[in-house]
Design a protein around this motif. Structure first.
Motif, mmCIF file in Angstrom:
data_model
loop_
_atom_site.group_PDB
_atom_site.id
_atom_site.type_symbol
_atom_site.label_atom_id
_atom_site.label_comp_id
_atom_site.label_asym_id
_atom_site.label_seq_id
_atom_site.Cartn_x
_atom_site.Cartn_y
_atom_site.Cartn_z
ATOM 1 N N ALA A 256 0.887 -1.118 -0.023
ATOM 2 C CA ALA A 256 -0.054 -0.045 -0.153
ATOM 3 C C ALA A 256 0.889 1.351 -0.006
ATOM 4 O O ALA A 256 0.540 2.222 -0.500
ATOM 5 C CB ALA A 256 -0.840 0.148 1.205
ATOM 6 N N LYS B 275 1.191 -3.354 -6.431
ATOM 7 C CA LYS B 275 1.088 -1.814 -5.835
ATOM 8 C C LYS B 275 -0.282 -1.742 -5.390
ATOM 9 O O LYS B 275 -1.193 -2.208 -5.924
ATOM 10 C CB LYS B 275 1.227 -1.010 -7.104
ATOM 11 C CG LYS B 275 2.611 -0.760 -7.561
ATOM 12 C CD LYS B 275 2.514 0.373 -8.830
ATOM 13 C CE LYS B 275 4.051 0.358 -9.391
ATOM 14 N NZ LYS B 275 4.041 1.414 -10.331
ATOM 15 N N ASP B 276 -0.268 -1.219 -4.343
ATOM 16 C CA ASP B 276 -1.613 -0.984 -3.341
ATOM 17 C C ASP B 276 -2.385 -2.125 -3.377
ATOM 18 O O ASP B 276 -3.612 -2.321 -3.436
ATOM 19 C CB ASP B 276 -2.324 0.056 -4.348
ATOM 20 C CG ASP B 276 -1.709 1.420 -4.160
ATOM 21 O OD1 ASP B 276 -1.104 1.871 -3.428
ATOM 22 O OD2 ASP B 276 -1.963 2.081 -5.589
#
Length: 115
Positions: free
Chosen positions: A22, A92-93
């Motif tokens: 995150a 990602k995230d």
């Protein structure tokens, strides 16, 4: 300067790495210790990490898919990426951003995507 990776062996370590994505990109390398194609991809992965091109603001983890099958399966489930090995996944995230497998796992391909 060479960039290090961490081998993860438990689902808890995976969950922690996934949560960390995150705030920092996460590169997951899924490696089969019995496969010659995976051995080649492992060399490409480590060549990338040792080349000086690897981003210090990215986390890198390795999962041995035979030895850590539950972790490998959890990664496939959490990222919605069908398991293959060798395989590299950029997270990602907490979601898959990019993936490659087999002969597509090369230092040049990794550099092109990550840099």
């Amino acid at each position: 300067m060479p960039q290090a990776y961490k081998e993860i062996q438990t689902v808890e370590e995976w969950k922690s790495a996934l949560e960390g994505s995150a705030s920092r990109p996460l590169v997951v390398f899924k490696h089969s210790t019995t496969c010659p194609v995976s051995a080649n991809a492992y060399n490409e992965f480590t060549n990338y990490l040792n080349s000086g091109d690897a981003d210090a603001d990215t986390d890198y983890v390795l999962v041995k898919v035979i030895e850590s099958r539950p972790v490998s399966n959890q990664i496939a489930e959490d990222t919605a990426v069908k398991h293959e090995s060798p395989q590299i996944i950029l997270v990602k995230d907490q979601a898959k951003y990019w993936t490659a497998s087999h002969w597509s796992v090369t230092a040049a391909h990794i550099k092109a995507v990550l840099n």
